[in-house]
Design a protein around this motif. Sequence first.
Motif, PDB file in Angstrom:
ATOM      1  N   GLY A   1      52.654  53.353 -25.209  1.00 46.57           N
ATOM      2  CA  GLY A   1      52.612  52.528 -26.269  1.00 46.57           C
ATOM      3  C   GLY A   1      51.717  51.277 -25.866  1.00 46.57           C
ATOM      4  N   SER A   2      51.710  51.021 -24.618  1.00 41.17           N
ATOM      5  CA  SER A   2      50.907  49.942 -24.157  1.00 41.17           C
ATOM      6  C   SER A   2      49.139  50.174 -24.486  1.00 41.17           C
ATOM      7  CB  SER A   2      50.879  49.392 -22.650  1.00 41.17           C
ATOM      8  OG  SER A   2      52.168  49.091 -22.341  1.00 41.17           O
ATOM      9  N   ALA A   3      48.839  51.548 -24.207  1.00 40.78           N
ATOM     10  CA  ALA A   3      47.568  51.884 -24.397  1.00 40.78           C
ATOM     11  C   ALA A   3      47.068  51.922 -26.031  1.00 40.78           C
ATOM     12  CB  ALA A   3      47.249  53.284 -23.982  1.00 40.78           C
ATOM     13  N   ALA A   4      48.168  52.257 -26.748  1.00 42.97           N
ATOM     14  CA  ALA A   4      48.029  52.270 -28.131  1.00 42.97           C
ATOM     15  C   ALA A   4      47.753  50.851 -28.793  1.00 42.97           C
ATOM     16  CB  ALA A   4      49.118  53.000 -28.986  1.00 42.97           C
ATOM     17  N   LYS A   5      48.537  49.744 -28.309  1.00 42.93           N
ATOM     18  CA  LYS A   5      48.448  48.762 -28.723  1.00 42.93           C
ATOM     19  C   LYS A   5      47.013  47.935 -28.020  1.00 42.93           C
ATOM     20  CE  LYS A   5      49.047  44.159 -28.785  1.00 42.93           C
ATOM     21  NZ  LYS A   5      48.338  42.944 -28.183  1.00 42.93           N
ATOM     22  N   PHE A   6      46.704  48.245 -26.857  1.00 40.70           N
ATOM     23  CA  PHE A   6      45.522  47.728 -26.427  1.00 40.70           C
ATOM     24  C   PHE A   6      44.141  48.456 -27.340  1.00 40.70           C
ATOM     25  CE2 PHE A   6      41.682  48.607 -23.723  1.00 40.70           C
ATOM     26  CZ  PHE A   6      41.420  47.408 -23.102  1.00 40.70           C
ATOM     27  N   ALA A   7      44.518  49.401 -27.612  1.00 42.09           N
ATOM     28  CA  ALA A   7      43.229  50.002 -28.316  1.00 42.09           C
ATOM     29  C   ALA A   7      43.193  49.563 -29.753  1.00 42.09           C
ATOM     30  CB  ALA A   7      43.379  51.539 -28.728  1.00 42.09           C
ATOM     31  N   PHE A   8      44.348  49.296 -30.382  1.00 39.94           N
ATOM     32  CA  PHE A   8      44.465  48.595 -31.550  1.00 39.94           C
ATOM     33  C   PHE A   8      43.618  47.137 -31.791  1.00 39.94           C
ATOM     34  CE2 PHE A   8      47.114  45.453 -34.025  1.00 39.94           C
ATOM     35  CZ  PHE A   8      46.835  46.027 -35.391  1.00 39.94           C
ATOM     36  N   SER A   9      44.009  46.349 -30.705  1.00 42.17           N
ATOM     37  CA  SER A   9      43.529  44.952 -30.627  1.00 42.17           C
ATOM     38  C   SER A   9      42.227  44.982 -30.187  1.00 42.17           C
ATOM     39  CB  SER A   9      44.352  44.401 -29.318  1.00 42.17           C
ATOM     40  OG  SER A   9      45.604  44.381 -29.296  1.00 42.17           O
ATOM     41  N   ARG A  10      41.491  45.926 -29.724  1.00 34.37           N
ATOM     42  CA  ARG A  10      40.250  45.940 -29.508  1.00 34.37           C
ATOM     43  C   ARG A  10      39.507  46.572 -30.496  1.00 34.37           C
ATOM     44  NH1 ARG A  10      36.369  49.667 -28.255  1.00 34.37           N
ATOM     45  NH2 ARG A  10      38.101  51.205 -27.925  1.00 34.37           N
ATOM     46  N   LEU A  11      39.851  47.479 -31.301  1.00 33.20           N
ATOM     47  CA  LEU A  11      39.301  47.976 -32.421  1.00 33.20           C
ATOM     48  C   LEU A  11      39.234  47.224 -33.568  1.00 33.20           C
ATOM     49  CD1 LEU A  11      40.220  51.765 -32.182  1.00 33.20           C
ATOM     50  CD2 LEU A  11      37.888  50.806 -32.383  1.00 33.20           C
ATOM     51  N   ASN A  12      40.265  46.463 -33.502  1.00 35.05           N
ATOM     52  CA  ASN A  12      40.410  45.302 -34.849  1.00 35.05           C
ATOM     53  C   ASN A  12      39.487  44.208 -34.542  1.00 35.05           C
ATOM     54  OD1 ASN A  12      42.308  46.431 -36.379  1.00 35.05           O
ATOM     55  ND2 ASN A  12      43.864  44.880 -36.275  1.00 35.05           N
ATOM     56  N   GLN A  13      39.171  43.960 -33.366  1.00 33.58           N
ATOM     57  CA  GLN A  13      38.122  42.957 -33.022  1.00 33.58           C
ATOM     58  C   GLN A  13      36.982  43.478 -33.401  1.00 33.58           C
ATOM     59  OE1 GLN A  13      39.467  41.369 -29.195  1.00 33.58           O
ATOM     60  NE2 GLN A  13      41.427  40.412 -30.056  1.00 33.58           N
ATOM     61  N   GLU A  14      36.554  44.461 -32.974  1.00 36.40           N
ATOM     62  CA  GLU A  14      35.236  44.984 -33.156  1.00 36.40           C
ATOM     63  C   GLU A  14      34.757  45.072 -34.404  1.00 36.40           C
ATOM     64  OE1 GLU A  14      33.580  47.653 -30.286  1.00 36.40           O
ATOM     65  OE2 GLU A  14      34.788  47.162 -28.726  1.00 36.40           O
ATOM     66  N   ILE A  15      35.595  45.954 -35.114  1.00 38.80           N
ATOM     67  CA  ILE A  15      35.550  46.073 -36.483  1.00 38.80           C
ATOM     68  C   ILE A  15      35.451  45.179 -37.355  1.00 38.80           C
ATOM     69  CG2 ILE A  15      36.316  47.330 -38.489  1.00 38.80           C
ATOM     70  CD1 ILE A  15      37.665  49.338 -36.504  1.00 38.80           C
ATOM     71  N   SER A  16      36.237  43.847 -37.332  1.00 38.17           N
ATOM     72  CA  SER A  16      36.015  42.988 -38.050  1.00 38.17           C
ATOM     73  C   SER A  16      34.804  41.969 -37.531  1.00 38.17           C
ATOM     74  CB  SER A  16      37.325  41.975 -37.693  1.00 38.17           C
ATOM     75  OG  SER A  16      37.346  41.452 -36.453  1.00 38.17           O
ATOM     76  N   GLY A  17      34.380  42.273 -36.444  1.00 35.75           N
ATOM     77  CA  GLY A  17      32.957  41.647 -36.203  1.00 35.75           C
ATOM     78  C   GLY A  17      31.947  42.379 -36.965  1.00 35.75           C
ATOM     79  N   LEU A  18      31.696  43.644 -37.004  1.00 34.54           N
ATOM     80  CA  LEU A  18      30.979  44.458 -37.597  1.00 34.54           C
ATOM     81  C   LEU A  18      30.925  44.093 -39.318  1.00 34.54           C
ATOM     82  CD1 LEU A  18      28.958  46.744 -37.707  1.00 34.54           C
ATOM     83  CD2 LEU A  18      30.908  48.316 -37.910  1.00 34.54           C
ATOM     84  N   GLU A  19      32.275  43.863 -39.832  1.00 35.30           N
ATOM     85  CA  GLU A  19      32.312  43.366 -41.146  1.00 35.30           C
ATOM     86  C   GLU A  19      31.564  42.374 -41.360  1.00 35.30           C
ATOM     87  OE1 GLU A  19      36.109  42.772 -44.264  1.00 35.30           O
ATOM     88  OE2 GLU A  19      36.241  42.864 -42.017  1.00 35.30           O
ATOM     89  N   LEU A  20      31.572  41.286 -40.591  1.00 36.44           N
ATOM     90  CA  LEU A  20      30.773  40.116 -40.800  1.00 36.44           C
ATOM     91  C   LEU A  20      29.147  40.256 -40.675  1.00 36.44           C
ATOM     92  CD1 LEU A  20      32.831  37.293 -38.988  1.00 36.44           C
ATOM     93  CD2 LEU A  20      32.965  37.936 -41.230  1.00 36.44           C
ATOM     94  N   GLU A  21      28.712  41.247 -39.814  1.00 36.12           N
ATOM     95  CA  GLU A  21      27.535  41.571 -39.537  1.00 36.12           C
ATOM     96  C   GLU A  21      26.921  42.195 -40.780  1.00 36.12           C
ATOM     97  OE1 GLU A  21      25.749  42.877 -35.611  1.00 36.12           O
ATOM     98  OE2 GLU A  21      27.779  42.961 -34.910  1.00 36.12           O
ATOM     99  N   LEU A  22      27.758  43.304 -41.257  1.00 33.36           N
ATOM    100  CA  LEU A  22      27.332  43.952 -42.527  1.00 33.36           C
ATOM    101  C   LEU A  22      26.964  42.969 -43.519  1.00 33.36           C
ATOM    102  CD1 LEU A  22      29.746  46.846 -42.448  1.00 33.36           C
ATOM    103  CD2 LEU A  22      27.305  46.926 -42.564  1.00 33.36           C
ATOM    104  N   LEU A  23      28.117  41.803 -43.675  1.00 33.23           N
ATOM    105  CA  LEU A  23      27.830  41.165 -44.929  1.00 33.23           C
ATOM    106  C   LEU A  23      26.903  39.765 -44.998  1.00 33.23           C
ATOM    107  CD1 LEU A  23      31.524  40.913 -45.876  1.00 33.23           C
ATOM    108  CD2 LEU A  23      29.720  42.091 -46.985  1.00 33.23           C
ATOM    109  N   GLY A  24      26.383  39.545 -43.379  1.00 31.75           N
ATOM    110  CA  GLY A  24      25.661  38.445 -43.137  1.00 31.75           C
ATOM    111  C   GLY A  24      26.138  37.254 -43.576  1.00 31.75           C
ATOM    112  N   GLU A  25      25.207  36.433 -44.300  1.00 34.85           N
ATOM    113  CA  GLU A  25      25.764  35.163 -44.884  1.00 34.85           C
ATOM    114  C   GLU A  25      26.841  35.110 -45.507  1.00 34.85           C
ATOM    115  OE1 GLU A  25      22.189  33.241 -46.480  1.00 34.85           O
ATOM    116  OE2 GLU A  25      21.042  32.965 -44.532  1.00 34.85           O
ATOM    117  N   GLU A  26      26.829  35.964 -46.408  1.00 35.14           N
ATOM    118  CA  GLU A  26      27.963  36.266 -47.353  1.00 35.14           C
ATOM    119  C   GLU A  26      29.371  36.351 -46.614  1.00 35.14           C
ATOM    120  OE1 GLU A  26      29.743  39.681 -50.378  1.00 35.14           O
ATOM    121  OE2 GLU A  26      27.603  39.452 -49.957  1.00 35.14           O
TER     122      GLU A  26
END
Length: 401
Positions: free
Chosen positions: A306-331
């Motif tokens: 369960g620790s591995a699942a939670k660790f992966a969840f945290s890392r992916l959420n942070q990387e994907i939310s960062g990509l979301e901002l990159e996609l939208l740029g200034e918006e």
Amino acid sequence: MTTAPAGASLDAPALRRRVAALVETHDPATTDQREFLAARFDAGLAWVHFPEGEGGLGAPRSLQAVVDQEFERLGFVPTGREGLVIGLGMAAPTILAFGTPEQRARYLKPLYTGEEVWCQLFSEPGAGSDLAALGTRAVRDGDTWVVNGQKVWTSLAHRAHFAILVTRTDPDVPKHKGMTYFICDMSADGVEVRPLRQLTGEAEFNEVYLTDVRIPDSQRLGAEGEGWRVAQTTLMNERVAIGGHPEPREGGLIAVAAHIWRTRPELRTPGLHDALLRLWVEAEAARLTKERLRQQLAVGQPGPEGSAAKFAFSRLNQEISGLELELLGEEGMLYDDWTFRRPEGVSLAARSPGFHYLRSKGNSIEGGTSEILRNIIAERVLGLPGEIRVDKDVAWKDLPK
């Protein structure tokens, strides 16, 4: 002669018949949700692997999915349960494992129906990642304990009726050995809850101050001095609750990023395309791994996986939310969520990209920091040598504070 274990005669068809019988007498369309959940608990269909009379039937845990799917098929999907995650996912399995018959009879049903909300008093300002270093003191006074200390990052404390609480009861032994676990009434004299405003602008968390709070010994979970052992049950279930929840293919935050990519072609670049593909594949691999974890959980108790699942969840959420901002740029830099709020639970649905990005920073702290989870994965999953711990055999009172 051997005796068949409780629930041995139950199988999927038998459970479906039980669900149908309950729905026949309690129409989901006309029955109040809390009343329906109470009837479901009494019928042993809340947690089928719990004992009879305590929300279950003593059936294999793997049959819970059959029950949930059948209720959904017949028109009952409970709503507004976000604020019960600590009670359902952490308090209930801990009370089942360590509670007395009286405690299980008192707390499990109102916890399940949502009549009583729970919070978790674990983290402290001086002992966040290292929970065993906590300093909140509980001193015995006859049949009660007097508790003094401060807890932090407490979700739902402003709504909670009860809390699961870990304290220091013996400072003269090493830190892992001098802890005791209690159920704390949040309405007791001396319990003060203060909002803790965070980066997103919300006060999702709280600080809780405990000043001469008296807790009856009858509300102790587990033996005196075994708080660390009891807390491990809570933490293992917490990490599954945070990182192991089911999702459909392309679910969660990756769905948001993929939607932007498909509907906003003007935002596309080759580099962002490669980043999206990598994260999509990783999100799918994490989803399938979580599915395997839930299958393992169905036939046993949550372990270090369960620790591995939670660790992966945290890392992916942070990387994907960062990509979301990159996609939208200034918006993506626009942010309009600064209004002070006390949310009922954590939900990223229908929130802004900026909120996704800021809130995801907390994912690597809550439920065990990513640094601690790396140690657990390395030592208990991969079998690597343990980290050197110079304080393991030192009395808590002698540790640097």
